[in-house]
Design a protein around this motif. Sequence first.
Motif, PDB file in Angstrom:
ATOM      1  N   ASN A  88     124.646 -29.331  45.990  1.00 54.18           N
ATOM      2  CA  ASN A  88     124.794 -28.402  46.869  1.00 54.18           C
ATOM      3  C   ASN A  88     123.686 -27.327  46.182  1.00 54.18           C
ATOM      4  N   GLY A  89     122.444 -27.877  45.839  1.00 47.44           N
ATOM      5  CA  GLY A  89     121.548 -27.143  45.558  1.00 47.44           C
ATOM      6  C   GLY A  89     121.476 -26.454  43.904  1.00 47.44           C
ATOM      7  N   VAL A  90     122.524 -26.732  43.367  1.00 51.24           N
ATOM      8  CA  VAL A  90     122.674 -26.368  42.005  1.00 51.24           C
ATOM      9  C   VAL A  90     122.281 -27.516  40.959  1.00 51.24           C
ATOM     10  N   TYR A  91     121.259 -27.094  40.217  1.00 48.65           N
ATOM     11  CA  TYR A  91     121.053 -28.299  39.161  1.00 48.65           C
ATOM     12  C   TYR A  91     122.101 -28.792  38.421  1.00 48.65           C
ATOM     13  N   ALA A  92     122.276 -29.947  38.236  1.00 51.98           N
ATOM     14  CA  ALA A  92     123.376 -30.509  37.459  1.00 51.98           C
ATOM     15  C   ALA A  92     122.782 -31.355  36.253  1.00 51.98           C
ATOM     16  N   PRO A  93     122.519 -30.613  35.128  1.00 50.78           N
ATOM     17  CA  PRO A  93     122.088 -31.412  34.296  1.00 50.78           C
ATOM     18  C   PRO A  93     122.976 -32.695  33.485  1.00 50.78           C
ATOM     19  N   GLU A  94     124.275 -32.520  33.761  1.00 51.67           N
ATOM     20  CA  GLU A  94     125.307 -33.505  33.346  1.00 51.67           C
ATOM     21  C   GLU A  94     125.038 -34.829  34.134  1.00 51.67           C
ATOM     22  N   LEU A  95     124.579 -34.879  35.242  1.00 49.00           N
ATOM     23  CA  LEU A  95     124.303 -35.907  36.031  1.00 49.00           C
ATOM     24  C   LEU A  95     122.803 -36.392  36.040  1.00 49.00           C
ATOM     25  N   SER A  96     121.920 -35.688  35.684  1.00 49.16           N
ATOM     26  CA  SER A  96     120.561 -35.837  35.500  1.00 49.16           C
ATOM     27  C   SER A  96     120.151 -36.628  34.006  1.00 49.16           C
ATOM     28  N   ASP A  97     119.080 -37.453  34.351  1.00 52.04           N
ATOM     29  CA  ASP A  97     118.590 -38.309  33.316  1.00 52.04           C
ATOM     30  C   ASP A  97     117.105 -38.381  33.475  1.00 52.04           C
ATOM     31  N   LEU A  98     116.522 -37.789  32.429  1.00 54.65           N
ATOM     32  CA  LEU A  98     115.023 -37.934  32.660  1.00 54.65           C
ATOM     33  C   LEU A  98     114.344 -38.952  31.597  1.00 54.65           C
ATOM     34  N   GLY A  99     115.402 -39.217  30.726  1.00 53.01           N
ATOM     35  CA  GLY A  99     114.746 -40.383  29.763  1.00 53.01           C
ATOM     36  C   GLY A  99     113.713 -40.035  28.828  1.00 53.01           C
ATOM     37  N   GLU A 100     112.731 -40.743  28.461  1.00 59.79           N
ATOM     38  CA  GLU A 100     111.864 -40.487  27.829  1.00 59.79           C
ATOM     39  C   GLU A 100     110.605 -40.068  28.509  1.00 59.79           C
ATOM     40  N   LEU A 101     110.101 -39.170  28.557  1.00 59.60           N
ATOM     41  CA  LEU A 101     108.836 -38.617  29.775  1.00 59.60           C
ATOM     42  C   LEU A 101     107.550 -39.079  28.923  1.00 59.60           C
ATOM     43  N   PRO A 102     106.547 -39.857  29.467  1.00 57.43           N
ATOM     44  CA  PRO A 102     105.265 -39.863  28.807  1.00 57.43           C
ATOM     45  C   PRO A 102     104.632 -38.455  28.752  1.00 57.43           C
ATOM     46  N   GLY A 103     103.831 -38.348  27.704  1.00 59.00           N
ATOM     47  CA  GLY A 103     103.345 -37.075  27.232  1.00 59.00           C
ATOM     48  C   GLY A 103     102.606 -36.259  28.275  1.00 59.00           C
ATOM     49  N   ALA A 104     101.994 -36.879  29.317  1.00 53.29           N
ATOM     50  CA  ALA A 104     101.157 -36.391  30.457  1.00 53.29           C
ATOM     51  C   ALA A 104     102.152 -36.240  31.641  1.00 53.29           C
ATOM     52  N   LEU A 105     103.228 -36.190  31.521  1.00 55.79           N
ATOM     53  CA  LEU A 105     104.029 -36.127  32.694  1.00 55.79           C
ATOM     54  C   LEU A 105     105.136 -35.052  32.673  1.00 55.79           C
ATOM     55  N   VAL A 106     105.324 -34.167  33.536  1.00 60.75           N
ATOM     56  CA  VAL A 106     106.238 -32.929  33.404  1.00 60.75           C
ATOM     57  C   VAL A 106     107.061 -33.192  34.444  1.00 60.75           C
ATOM     58  N   VAL A 107     108.314 -33.240  34.245  1.00 62.51           N
ATOM     59  CA  VAL A 107     109.492 -33.080  35.271  1.00 62.51           C
ATOM     60  C   VAL A 107     110.449 -32.125  34.983  1.00 62.51           C
ATOM     61  N   GLU A 108     110.617 -31.136  35.817  1.00 63.51           N
ATOM     62  CA  GLU A 108     111.539 -30.196  35.116  1.00 63.51           C
ATOM     63  C   GLU A 108     112.295 -29.441  36.409  1.00 63.51           C
ATOM     64  N   PRO A 109     113.278 -28.850  36.391  1.00 62.07           N
ATOM     65  CA  PRO A 109     113.992 -28.243  37.483  1.00 62.07           C
ATOM     66  C   PRO A 109     113.082 -26.817  37.594  1.00 62.07           C
ATOM     67  N   LEU A 110     112.861 -26.374  38.825  1.00 60.74           N
ATOM     68  CA  LEU A 110     112.119 -25.096  39.147  1.00 60.74           C
ATOM     69  C   LEU A 110     112.516 -23.839  38.614  1.00 60.74           C
ATOM     70  N   SER A 111     113.915 -23.757  38.215  1.00 62.17           N
ATOM     71  CA  SER A 111     114.530 -22.561  37.401  1.00 62.17           C
ATOM     72  C   SER A 111     113.980 -22.557  35.988  1.00 62.17           C
ATOM     73  N   GLU A 112     113.830 -23.612  35.494  1.00 60.60           N
ATOM     74  CA  GLU A 112     113.403 -23.779  33.882  1.00 60.60           C
ATOM     75  C   GLU A 112     111.856 -23.554  34.154  1.00 60.60           C
ATOM     76  N   ALA A 113     111.331 -24.159  35.119  1.00 62.54           N
ATOM     77  CA  ALA A 113     109.597 -24.035  34.765  1.00 62.54           C
ATOM     78  C   ALA A 113     109.159 -22.475  35.249  1.00 62.54           C
TER      79      ALA A 113
END
Length: 435
Positions: A88-113
């Motif tokens: 419902n628009g609320v970021y859920a870190p408990e259900l998220s899984d970014l795994g191991e991101l390559p060094g040249a890739l950034v993926v993050e919630p807008l609120s954290e950015a």
Amino acid sequence: MNQYVEAFKDFNQDAENGWLKSQRIAAFARFEHLGFPISGVEAWKYTNTKALAKRNFVLPQTADLDAAKKLLDQAGLKLKAHQLVFVNGVYAPELSDLGELPGALVVEPLSEALDKELELTCGMMGRLAGIDCDVFTALNFAFAGEGAVIRVGNNQVIEDPISLVHLSTEADQPTMSHPRILVAAGSNSQIKLVEHFLGQDTANHFTNRVAEIVLERNAQLTHYLLEVPGEQSWLIGRTHVEQKRDSRYTCHHMNLGGKLVRDDLVCDLNGTGAESDFSGLLFGRNKHHLDIHSLVNHHAPTTYSRENYKAILNDKARGVFNGKVIVKKDSQQIVAEQSNANLLLSDQAEIDTKPELEIYADDVKCSHGATTGQLDETALFYLKSRGLSDELAKGLLTLAFANEVVDKIDIQPIYQQVETTVAGHLPHQVNLDDL
């Protein structure tokens, strides 16, 4: 309108950054000035927003993780991906899984950015889809606080897809969310972006999402839009893509139903050799209202665009297709192809289609066309003469009609979910396991 005024006061009063706070205020003022579209607005001629405007939506503060997890387990995609989940628009870190991101890739919630890299993030937001774009984009900017930021460095090939899952679950009151998705793909990079909108049929939710995507020289992005928001949910989305020289944007857009689903897809081909390719399916039943408006701007010579949308509509469902290609004066030697084919399975289903070409150059190759009809009686007779039942023959012909665009999906879990959803909701259901 009053419910939005109160929600905005509560939302923006705690904003700390002066620039973002002032931009939100300007965006909300723009929303108030424009108001919800009426039938006299050409772009909304066939899509009525009165019922949406009357609803009292609230911004949820917390997420029902149990219901969300159950929904994700039952109907989510089983992907190996870098995944962010929103409930419902609320970021859920408990259900998220970014795994191991390559060094040249950034993926993050807008609120954290916004907290960590405010200046960089704000520089990306509103660059393509600003507050003057339309009323829903202005409303999105006014409530801009959550979503996703994706940045890919030059010369990077990201193997696993980036997955953004938007879940809608039942709540005590109707809820709304306004996710903003920001994507910057560096030169010679390759990425796959999956956006999955999934909702409970009992969820009363309004999602108003805006995505801004910038592809640098020779960047390639394949975008999978899979929309199943739920029977009682509204989904309005805008995707605006800016393409530099030799870049390629491919979109697989699968709209599989909802109370009202409207998508605006805009591509600016700004560099020589840039190429866009849209494949889409509108699959409506009951009283679904599904609307796609696309716009391709050929701003540079030797650019290419292809668009192929199909609609399958049953019961009292209504579809809208408006595809427009604009070729600017100096954009010579471009190729633009556009096709829209529609299959009506009920006498009460309806489609409004309007393919458009606006050409200001003379050395171009452009084509467009639209067809609407029912199942081919000759093909039906042939299948039945081979021993198939009437229902199975009709189901197989309907699936074959959809497969021209569905077969282009190269991620197997997405392909399977689309095919299974269409087969399972046809008036002549097809059990794929029996074939």
